[in-house]
Motif scaffolding. Structure first.
Motif, PDB file in Angstrom:
ATOM      1  N   ASP A 173       0.726  -1.378  -0.107  1.00 26.25           N
ATOM      2  CA  ASP A 173      -0.166   0.064  -0.040  1.00 26.25           C
ATOM      3  C   ASP A 173       0.862   1.188   0.059  1.00 26.25           C
ATOM      4  OD1 ASP A 173      -2.129   1.616   0.004  1.00 26.25           O
ATOM      5  OD2 ASP A 173      -3.289   0.333   1.696  1.00 26.25           O
ATOM      6  N   THR A 174       0.326   2.305  -0.309  1.00 28.30           N
ATOM      7  CA  THR A 174       1.135   3.659  -0.263  1.00 28.30           C
ATOM      8  C   THR A 174       1.160   4.147   1.121  1.00 28.30           C
ATOM      9  OG1 THR A 174      -0.898   4.655  -0.856  1.00 28.30           O
ATOM     10  CG2 THR A 174       0.561   4.332  -2.487  1.00 28.30           C
ATOM     11  N   VAL A 175       0.218   3.511   2.218  1.00 27.05           N
ATOM     12  CA  VAL A 175       0.522   4.055   3.541  1.00 27.05           C
ATOM     13  C   VAL A 175       0.856   2.948   4.352  1.00 27.05           C
ATOM     14  CG1 VAL A 175      -1.054   5.930   3.486  1.00 27.05           C
ATOM     15  CG2 VAL A 175      -2.001   3.674   3.776  1.00 27.05           C
ATOM     16  N   ASP A 176       1.519   3.300   5.592  1.00 27.87           N
ATOM     17  CA  ASP A 176       1.997   2.184   6.384  1.00 27.87           C
ATOM     18  C   ASP A 176       1.627   2.489   7.883  1.00 27.87           C
ATOM     19  OD1 ASP A 176       3.350   0.025   7.652  1.00 27.87           O
ATOM     20  OD2 ASP A 176       5.293   0.859   7.231  1.00 27.87           O
ATOM     21  N   PRO A 177       0.852   1.648   8.497  1.00 27.99           N
ATOM     22  CA  PRO A 177       0.078   0.579   8.174  1.00 27.99           C
ATOM     23  C   PRO A 177      -0.770   0.806   6.872  1.00 27.99           C
ATOM     24  CG  PRO A 177      -0.035   1.007  10.561  1.00 27.99           C
ATOM     25  CD  PRO A 177       0.614   2.152   9.945  1.00 27.99           C
ATOM     26  N   CYS A 178      -1.105  -0.381   6.297  1.00 26.96           N
ATOM     27  CA  CYS A 178      -1.840  -0.299   4.908  1.00 26.96           C
ATOM     28  C   CYS A 178      -3.278  -0.097   5.588  1.00 26.96           C
ATOM     29  CB  CYS A 178      -1.786  -1.445   4.508  1.00 26.96           C
ATOM     30  SG  CYS A 178      -2.673  -3.052   5.205  1.00 26.96           S
ATOM     31  N   GLY A 179      -4.163   0.410   4.226  1.00 26.30           N
ATOM     32  CA  GLY A 179      -5.398   0.588   4.631  1.00 26.30           C
ATOM     33  C   GLY A 179      -6.163  -0.392   5.232  1.00 26.30           C
ATOM     34  N   LEU A 180      -5.758  -1.613   4.958  1.00 29.99           N
ATOM     35  CA  LEU A 180      -6.728  -2.845   5.742  1.00 29.99           C
ATOM     36  C   LEU A 180      -6.338  -2.713   7.098  1.00 29.99           C
ATOM     37  CD1 LEU A 180      -6.251  -5.799   3.034  1.00 29.99           C
ATOM     38  CD2 LEU A 180      -8.335  -4.333   3.335  1.00 29.99           C
ATOM     39  N   CYS A 181      -5.211  -2.713   7.581  1.00 29.71           N
ATOM     40  CA  CYS A 181      -4.644  -2.593   8.977  1.00 29.71           C
ATOM     41  C   CYS A 181      -5.288  -1.292   9.691  1.00 29.71           C
ATOM     42  CB  CYS A 181      -3.260  -2.635   9.109  1.00 29.71           C
ATOM     43  SG  CYS A 181      -2.283  -4.222   8.556  1.00 29.71           S
ATOM     44  N   GLN A 182      -5.394  -0.187   8.945  1.00 29.51           N
ATOM     45  CA  GLN A 182      -5.874   0.836   9.860  1.00 29.51           C
ATOM     46  C   GLN A 182      -7.582   0.803   9.765  1.00 29.51           C
ATOM     47  OE1 GLN A 182      -4.662   4.691   8.233  1.00 29.51           O
ATOM     48  NE2 GLN A 182      -2.316   3.867   8.015  1.00 29.51           N
ATOM     49  N   ASP A 183      -8.140  -0.098   8.978  1.00 29.69           N
ATOM     50  CA  ASP A 183      -9.622   0.078   9.077  1.00 29.69           C
ATOM     51  C   ASP A 183     -10.000  -0.444  10.398  1.00 29.69           C
ATOM     52  OD1 ASP A 183     -12.374  -0.579   8.617  1.00 29.69           O
ATOM     53  OD2 ASP A 183     -11.966  -1.233   6.518  1.00 29.69           O
ATOM     54  N   SER A 184     -10.821   0.318  11.043  1.00 26.34           N
ATOM     55  CA  SER A 184     -11.378  -0.046  12.607  1.00 26.34           C
ATOM     56  C   SER A 184     -12.528  -1.205  12.068  1.00 26.34           C
ATOM     57  CB  SER A 184     -11.498   0.934  13.471  1.00 26.34           C
ATOM     58  OG  SER A 184     -12.478   1.913  12.704  1.00 26.34           O
ATOM     59  N   ARG A 185     -12.989  -1.102  11.122  1.00 20.61           N
ATOM     60  CA  ARG A 185     -14.201  -1.993  11.057  1.00 20.61           C
ATOM     61  C   ARG A 185     -14.008  -3.506  10.951  1.00 20.61           C
ATOM     62  NH1 ARG A 185     -16.646   1.056   5.997  1.00 20.61           N
ATOM     63  NH2 ARG A 185     -14.306   0.818   5.706  1.00 20.61           N
ATOM     64  N   ARG A 186     -12.638  -3.675  10.612  1.00 16.09           N
ATOM     65  CA  ARG A 186     -12.260  -5.187  10.377  1.00 16.09           C
ATOM     66  C   ARG A 186     -12.074  -6.043  11.955  1.00 16.09           C
ATOM     67  NH1 ARG A 186     -10.951  -5.864   4.705  1.00 16.09           N
ATOM     68  NH2 ARG A 186     -10.808  -7.961   5.316  1.00 16.09           N
ATOM     69  N   ASP A 187     -12.233  -7.137  11.856  1.00 18.68           N
ATOM     70  CA  ASP A 187     -12.304  -7.981  13.121  1.00 18.68           C
ATOM     71  C   ASP A 187     -10.793  -8.301  13.596  1.00 18.68           C
ATOM     72  OD1 ASP A 187     -12.602  -9.591  15.348  1.00 18.68           O
ATOM     73  OD2 ASP A 187     -14.111 -11.129  14.307  1.00 18.68           O
ATOM     74  N   GLY A 188     -10.321  -7.713  14.482  1.00 19.77           N
ATOM     75  CA  GLY A 188      -9.024  -8.016  14.990  1.00 19.77           C
ATOM     76  C   GLY A 188      -8.663  -9.486  15.626  1.00 19.77           C
ATOM     77  N   THR A 189      -9.628 -10.153  15.887  1.00 24.65           N
ATOM     78  CA  THR A 189      -9.436 -11.244  16.668  1.00 24.65           C
ATOM     79  C   THR A 189      -9.259 -12.365  15.687  1.00 24.65           C
ATOM     80  OG1 THR A 189     -11.906 -11.872  16.339  1.00 24.65           O
ATOM     81  CG2 THR A 189     -11.133 -10.420  18.372  1.00 24.65           C
ATOM     82  N   ILE A 190      -9.592 -12.191  14.373  1.00 26.73           N
ATOM     83  CA  ILE A 190      -9.202 -13.303  13.366  1.00 26.73           C
ATOM     84  C   ILE A 190      -7.978 -12.874  12.391  1.00 26.73           C
ATOM     85  CG2 ILE A 190     -10.237 -14.811  11.746  1.00 26.73           C
ATOM     86  CD1 ILE A 190     -13.078 -14.258  12.702  1.00 26.73           C
ATOM     87  N   LEU A 191      -7.067 -13.684  12.375  1.00 25.87           N
ATOM     88  CA  LEU A 191      -6.034 -13.387  11.447  1.00 25.87           C
ATOM     89  C   LEU A 191      -5.792 -14.412  10.265  1.00 25.87           C
ATOM     90  CD1 LEU A 191      -3.996 -11.362  11.918  1.00 25.87           C
ATOM     91  CD2 LEU A 191      -2.490 -12.865  13.255  1.00 25.87           C
ATOM     92  N   CYS A 192      -5.777 -14.003   9.169  1.00 28.53           N
ATOM     93  CA  CYS A 192      -5.858 -14.952   8.110  1.00 28.53           C
ATOM     94  C   CYS A 192      -4.316 -14.913   7.504  1.00 28.53           C
ATOM     95  CB  CYS A 192      -6.972 -14.765   6.912  1.00 28.53           C
ATOM     96  SG  CYS A 192      -6.676 -15.712   5.719  1.00 28.53           S
ATOM     97  N   VAL A 193      -3.641 -16.041   7.420  1.00 40.09           N
ATOM     98  CA  VAL A 193      -2.318 -15.899   6.956  1.00 40.09           C
ATOM     99  C   VAL A 193      -2.257 -16.725   5.531  1.00 40.09           C
ATOM    100  CG1 VAL A 193       0.005 -17.141   7.602  1.00 40.09           C
ATOM    101  CG2 VAL A 193      -1.657 -16.651   9.368  1.00 40.09           C
ATOM    102  N   VAL A 194      -1.399 -15.899   4.627  1.00 45.58           N
ATOM    103  CA  VAL A 194      -1.628 -16.114   3.207  1.00 45.58           C
ATOM    104  C   VAL A 194      -0.165 -16.132   2.768  1.00 45.58           C
ATOM    105  CG1 VAL A 194      -3.779 -15.049   2.652  1.00 45.58           C
ATOM    106  CG2 VAL A 194      -1.990 -13.667   2.782  1.00 45.58           C
ATOM    107  N   GLU A 195       0.111 -16.955   1.678  1.00 49.63           N
ATOM    108  CA  GLU A 195       1.608 -17.029   1.317  1.00 49.63           C
ATOM    109  C   GLU A 195       1.963 -15.690   0.368  1.00 49.63           C
ATOM    110  OE1 GLU A 195       1.635 -20.110  -1.709  1.00 49.63           O
ATOM    111  OE2 GLU A 195       0.830 -21.585  -0.279  1.00 49.63           O
TER     112      GLU A 195
END
Lengths: 409, 197
Positions: B63-85
């Motif tokens: 992303d162009t920002v750090d932390p990225c847009g997804l990490c900054q999005d407070s609506r996302r559920d921080g209790t579930i972490l999805c690990v990808v390659e």
């Protein structure tokens, strides 16, 4: 049953042959076309379910045609060739850079027919094989395993019993694929984990033990499944040969190897734990020696001439050939019993090595099996006993010419 | 543009995934033909992306920002972490719109033969992240390849002491797929992972 002779029967009597087949129609190739394949620029052959006899001088293209049929099953075919080696050879042409080879076939199965095509992908600049079934791109070669099974015997296999154990393991595993198509993936996953572990052990810095644990757990799980699948195949083949025809020597098969023997005395889960533990303790040894001391990659296929109690490697060349034929015929019979489907048999230069009595017995068994069998040899007279029960195709300089009925004798 | 410039362009294009020398030549000609409408905007976009896009220091997304847009999005559920390659896998999951938790990009899979070990992947940061941040579940969304599954088991072992729920994606019949066309391995996996209706 006896051999149907062309001189004694009219063409209408050909219907006798299918009637003698076991219940359920056999899977067969009805048409095959080769493009830029080995010595063939372009060739098409239409055939019926009867055995196909290919005759012609050395180098005419008989084995190449058999190889093309073997490419209709997953794997690297009967010569284990690289994909670009199958392209038609032309002087000054780099393999894989000229026109791409293709083999297309119409396969008749009990439920209807399928059009199957495979070849080197001509659009891709990396060497890749494509498979199409009924006009749709299949996801991979494994889709072919669902359609047909191809078994073969070639002169290169004559030394099997005196060859390295690796060759016999490959032969055994190919027999297992016919019964259990998942076996191919299992073996390749196991080999991959084995190579990864060996690479880690040889690395200069001490490997992460947790990583090794995971690889060894995978090897143990996959390895015991491999050993178990081989055991099931061997038991089934032995059972079929127990009541097989008496003219071919009865082969008694076995798999020797520690993992395989553990399965005699303990449940699979215990064998997995034992293999994982054994791999864990042999890390030091394996680091020095390479490979791995334990596992199904160390197993060997043992074959005994049951009548004489003689290990196959000590039998005469002719007896060894007869044992191989007996194993392949038993496999074909077993597959039609267990999976309800007859394989396609490719027998290259097999009839010539058998005495007249065994040759006739071979033809009898092939006709009774109902499997479409492709027999290749230099001399048409060798196959004369088949008469009109078979169809004869003359191969000359990469050209295929069906011989007129009744001229084969 | 002298032939050397053109050759260099073709050589560089040929290094892109999916392009060989032949398709690179075709792409170069196409770009030159559409100089103003495609080539110059593409060059500008490449420069800007090279300048501004960075890996997120939290999850590894681009992303162009750090932390990225997804990490900054407070609506996302921080209790579930999805690990990808890879980031491409993150994008694939995002396209589904089915996952509302947070991501963690490993940057590859364990492969001794390719010289990729745990230290080359973002595994330590994952273990650290999973141990804090109120994470309750870690989804291991690795590919069903041998190396992908080895990596998943390795990570599951490493996460074992944290007392989290560790799950993986199901393997089985694709949506809209016909059983007849499935390979035996997938079909067997689907059968083992069957569910009550």
């Amino acid at each position: 049953m006896s051999i149907v002779r062309s001189s004694a029967r009219s063409a209408d009597d050909l219907t006798l042959v299918p009637r003698a087949h076991p219940r359920g129609a056999a899977t067969c190739v009805a048409r095959i076309s080769l493009t830029e394949f080995r010595c063939y620029r372009s060739a098409v052959l239409d055939i019926d379910p009867r055995p196909v006899v290919l005759t012609g001088p050395n180098g005419a293209g008989k084995t190449n045609l058999l190889e093309a049929i073997s490419m209709l099953a997953p794997g690297r075919g009967l010569r284990r060739a690289r994909l670009d080696e199958l392209d038609r050879w032309m002087p000054g042409q780099t393999p894989g850079r000229g026109p791409a080879w293709a083999v297309a076939a119409r396969i008749l199965v009990p439920a209807g027919s399928h059009d199957v095509g495979t070849g080197r992908d001509p659009t891709d600049e990396t060497v890749r094989r494509v498979v199409r079934i009924d006009g749709r791109a299949a996801r991979g070669q494994t889709a072919l395993a669902g359609l047909l099974t191809v078994l073969w015997l070639t002169p290169a296999m004559d030394r099997l019993f005196n060859d390295r154990a690796g060759e016999r393991r490959r032969f055994l595993d190919r027999l297992v694929y016919g019964l259990d198509p998942e076996h191919a993936e299992r073996v390749s996953a196991y080999d991959h984990a084995l190579r990864e572990r060996a690479h880690l052990l040889r690395a200069e810095r001490a490997p992460d033990p947790a990583w090794l644990d995971v690889l060894e757990a995978k090897m143990a799980e996959g390895g015991v499944a491999i050993a178990a699948a081989r055991r099931i195949l061997v038991q089934r083949l032995n059972a079929v040969m127990e009541d097989g025809p008496g003219i071919f020597p009865r082969a008694r098969l076995g798999v020797s190897g520690a993992t395989d023997e553990w399965l005699d005395t303990m449940p699979a889960l215990a064998a997995e734990e034992k293999l994982a533990a054994a791999l864990g303790t042999s890390r030091g040894h394996d680091r020095e020696a390479g490979g791995a001391l334990h596992g199904p990659h160390r197993a060997d296929l043992s074959v005994v001439h049951a009548g004489k109690g003689l290990p196959a490697r000590e039998a005469s060349t002719g007896e060894q050939k007869a044992l191989l034929v007996a194993i392949v015929l038993a496999q074909a019979a077993m597959l039609s019993q267990v999976r309800g489907r007859t394989p396609i048999l490719l027998l290259d230069e097999v009839a010539a090595h058998l005495d007249a009595r065994r040759r006739e017995a071979l033809f009898d068994v092939l006709l009774a099996l109902g499997a479409q069998c492709w027999l290749a040899g230099t001399d048409e007279a060798t196959f004369a006993e088949l008469g009109s029960a078979a169809q004869f195709v003359r191969v000359r300089d990469a050209m295929l010419a069906p011989a007129p009925e009744g001229t084969s004798r | 543009m002298t032939p050397t410039h053109l050759e260099r362009l073709i050589q560089l294009l040929a290094k892109l995934p999916g392009l060989g020398p032949r398709s690179a030549r075709r792409a170069a000609l196409h770009l030159l033909r559409k100089r103003e409408s495609l080539m110059q905007p593409l060059a500008a976009a490449l420069t800007e992306a090279a300048d501004k896009v960075r890996g997120c220091s939290v999850c590894g997304n681009l992303d162009t920002v750090d932390p990225c847009g997804l990490c900054q999005d407070s609506r996302r559920d921080g209790t579930i972490l999805c690990v990808v390659e890879e980031v491409a896998d993150l994008w694939a999951l995002e396209r589904t719109g089915a996952f509302k938790g947070r991501y963690h990009v490993l940057g590859g899979v364990l492969s001794a033969l390719d010289g990729v070990g745990p230290d080359q992947l973002a595994i330590d940061p994952l273990v650290a992240r999973a141990g804090t941040d109120g994470v309750k579940e870690v989804i291991l969304a690795m590919g069903a390849t041998v190396d992908g599954q080895t990596t998943a088991h390795y990570i599951a072992d490493r996460l074992g002491q944290l007392g989290l729920s560790v799950t993986r994606l199901a393997h089985g019949v694709p949506v809209g797929g016909e059983l007849d066309y499935l390979d035996d391995g997938t079909l067997a996996a689907a059968l083992r992972a069957r569910r009550p209706l």
